[in-house]
Design a protein around this motif. Sequence first.
Motif, PDB file in Angstrom:
ATOM      1  N   GLU A  16       0.829  -1.203   0.000  1.00  0.00           N
ATOM      2  CA  GLU A  16       0.000   0.000   0.000  1.00  0.00           C
ATOM      3  C   GLU A  16       0.865   1.254   0.000  1.00  0.00           C
ATOM      4  OE1 GLU A  16      -3.864   1.907   2.278  1.00  0.00           O
ATOM      5  OE2 GLU A  16      -2.935   0.080   3.046  1.00  0.00           O
ATOM      6  N   ARG A  20       0.803   4.126  -2.962  1.00  0.00           N
ATOM      7  CA  ARG A  20       0.648   5.561  -2.723  1.00  0.00           C
ATOM      8  C   ARG A  20       1.787   6.351  -3.379  1.00  0.00           C
ATOM      9  NH1 ARG A  20      -2.619   7.532   1.570  1.00  0.00           N
ATOM     10  NH2 ARG A  20      -3.818   5.909   2.620  1.00  0.00           N
ATOM     11  N   THR A  22       3.725   5.425  -5.848  1.00  0.00           N
ATOM     12  CA  THR A  22       3.646   5.304  -7.311  1.00  0.00           C
ATOM     13  C   THR A  22       2.604   6.238  -7.890  1.00  0.00           C
ATOM     14  OG1 THR A  22       4.352   2.981  -7.199  1.00  0.00           O
ATOM     15  CG2 THR A  22       3.238   3.703  -9.211  1.00  0.00           C
ATOM     16  N   LEU A  23       1.414   6.246  -7.275  1.00  0.00           N
ATOM     17  CA  LEU A  23       0.343   7.105  -7.774  1.00  0.00           C
ATOM     18  C   LEU A  23       0.719   8.586  -7.637  1.00  0.00           C
ATOM     19  CD1 LEU A  23      -2.290   6.263  -9.078  1.00  0.00           C
ATOM     20  CD2 LEU A  23      -3.451   6.595  -6.896  1.00  0.00           C
ATOM     21  N   ALA A  24       1.348   8.926  -6.510  1.00  0.00           N
ATOM     22  CA  ALA A  24       1.770  10.318  -6.308  1.00  0.00           C
ATOM     23  C   ALA A  24       2.838  10.722  -7.329  1.00  0.00           C
ATOM     24  CB  ALA A  24       2.301  10.491  -4.887  1.00  0.00           C
ATOM     25  N   ASN A  27       1.233  11.206 -10.880  1.00  0.00           N
ATOM     26  CA  ASN A  27       0.451  12.436 -10.996  1.00  0.00           C
ATOM     27  C   ASN A  27       1.337  13.674 -10.910  1.00  0.00           C
ATOM     28  OD1 ASN A  27      -2.500  11.772 -11.255  1.00  0.00           O
ATOM     29  ND2 ASN A  27      -2.021  10.541  -9.452  1.00  0.00           N
ATOM     30  N   ARG A  89      -4.836  15.668  -9.179  1.00  0.00           N
ATOM     31  CA  ARG A  89      -4.714  15.446  -7.731  1.00  0.00           C
ATOM     32  C   ARG A  89      -3.589  14.453  -7.430  1.00  0.00           C
ATOM     33  NH1 ARG A  89      -8.334  12.527  -6.244  1.00  0.00           N
ATOM     34  NH2 ARG A  89      -9.435  12.146  -8.203  1.00  0.00           N
ATOM     35  N   LYS A  90      -3.110  14.506  -6.196  1.00  0.00           N
ATOM     36  CA  LYS A  90      -1.985  13.664  -5.807  1.00  0.00           C
ATOM     37  C   LYS A  90      -2.285  12.191  -6.025  1.00  0.00           C
ATOM     38  CE  LYS A  90       1.089  12.698  -1.893  1.00  0.00           C
ATOM     39  NZ  LYS A  90       1.410  13.012  -0.469  1.00  0.00           N
ATOM     40  N   HIS A  91      -3.503  11.766  -5.682  1.00  0.00           N
ATOM     41  CA  HIS A  91      -3.871  10.352  -5.818  1.00  0.00           C
ATOM     42  C   HIS A  91      -4.992  10.166  -6.833  1.00  0.00           C
ATOM     43  CE1 HIS A  91      -2.068   9.933  -1.572  1.00  0.00           C
ATOM     44  NE2 HIS A  91      -1.248   9.348  -2.424  1.00  0.00           N
ATOM     45  N   HIS A  94      -4.919   6.539 -12.317  1.00  0.00           N
ATOM     46  CA  HIS A  94      -3.880   6.507 -13.356  1.00  0.00           C
ATOM     47  C   HIS A  94      -4.062   5.257 -14.213  1.00  0.00           C
ATOM     48  CE1 HIS A  94      -0.123   7.831 -15.127  1.00  0.00           C
ATOM     49  NE2 HIS A  94       0.273   6.572 -15.131  1.00  0.00           N
ATOM     50  N   PHE A 143      -7.660   5.179  -6.127  1.00  0.00           N
ATOM     51  CA  PHE A 143      -7.626   5.235  -4.661  1.00  0.00           C
ATOM     52  C   PHE A 143      -8.864   6.003  -4.212  1.00  0.00           C
ATOM     53  CE2 PHE A 143      -5.872   7.164  -0.648  1.00  0.00           C
ATOM     54  CZ  PHE A 143      -5.814   5.970   0.062  1.00  0.00           C
ATOM     55  N   TRP A 148      -8.235   0.641  -2.485  1.00  0.00           N
ATOM     56  CA  TRP A 148      -7.622   0.571  -3.818  1.00  0.00           C
ATOM     57  C   TRP A 148      -8.472  -0.273  -4.742  1.00  0.00           C
ATOM     58  CZ3 TRP A 148      -3.511   3.551  -5.017  1.00  0.00           C
ATOM     59  CH2 TRP A 148      -2.791   4.109  -3.954  1.00  0.00           C
TER      60      TRP A 148
END
Length: 368
Positions: A16, A20, A22-24, A27, A89-91, A94, A143, A148
């Motif tokens: 997890e 987080r 990776t997604l941040a 983006n 947005r940060k999350h 994607h 997210f 997830w």
Amino acid sequence: MKLVANLKLTPTPAQERELRLTLARCNEACNWLSERAWETKTFRQYDLHKLCYQAVRAKFALSAQVAVRCIAKVAHAYKLDQKTQRAFRKHAAHPYDDRILRFVCDEKVSLWLLSGREKIGYVGSDHQRQLLEHRKGEVDLMFVRGQWYLAAVCDFDDPKLLTPEGMLGVDFGIVNIATDSLGERYCGAKVQAYRERYAKRRATLQRLGTRAAKRCLRHISGRQKRFQKYENHCISKRIVSTAERSRLGIGLENLKHIRARVKANKAQRKRLHNWGFAQLRAFIEYKAKRAGVPVVIVDPRNTSRECPACGRIDKANRPTQSEFRCVECGHSNHADHNAAGNIARRAAVTQPMFAHKCAPCAVESRQL
């Protein structure tokens, strides 16, 4: 037709954290790409790729295909217009494709993360697993409220439409969410009670305005919406099942822009604007399409005021919300049931295939 299968991921705490990060990172790269696109007015994917591909890989330590997906995501965001700079947005969700995502088995999926490939477990219903057999294109990593998910687009051929022996009219309402021409009524009392309960609770918490109250508001956010969506799914499934079992098509009324046409007093306005008829219609249409049941949209004007026996249209034919009594011939029925029968007859007339089958008679015989 296209449907989306939402699969819930079950990552370990370490996975997890990587998700987080990776997604941040993705983006963050998209925001940087959006700035370059805005500054240079480069919005086409090919041109943006040529301009920023090497730089975005070096700056954010992304793999080749992840960089390609980031560029495509930014270019797609500017397809609507180029009047405002896009920000992510940060999350934010994607996209992943088959080069950076692979379903290992019925329980695990292999995803690209910053630390490398990770096999992460997922759960889904039998219906969702069947949809995955028709998966096509990208899969979005999302997210949502601390959970997830993978949203997979599934594309499969439309089934052959059955040849209906009549039409099942469906009248939408607020007191009764839906009523069909066979006499089945789907009451809205449960939804209304749920709506009033949460409206009162939200008002109380908003009036308090404390940190605890705001935390509670965030906690209960979306519950009413999800409950109404669940109820609409259940009702639409029962309506389509009835039509499929009885070999009937479905007739629906076109209520687009009804909120602008209908006048309501202050007490009724909130209830009218919470009416989810558009969502219910969309659910019926896609479920019917999957089952091969034809759907016909008809004009809703005077369906609740027209007498099926003599054809008289009069506002006085409906003295109360639930009662229909013709001022001309005395014919009486439940008002919603009467409207559903009128919708069924109009839907049958709309379709040339029913001209020689006397479809309204078939519906009337089931009402007796």
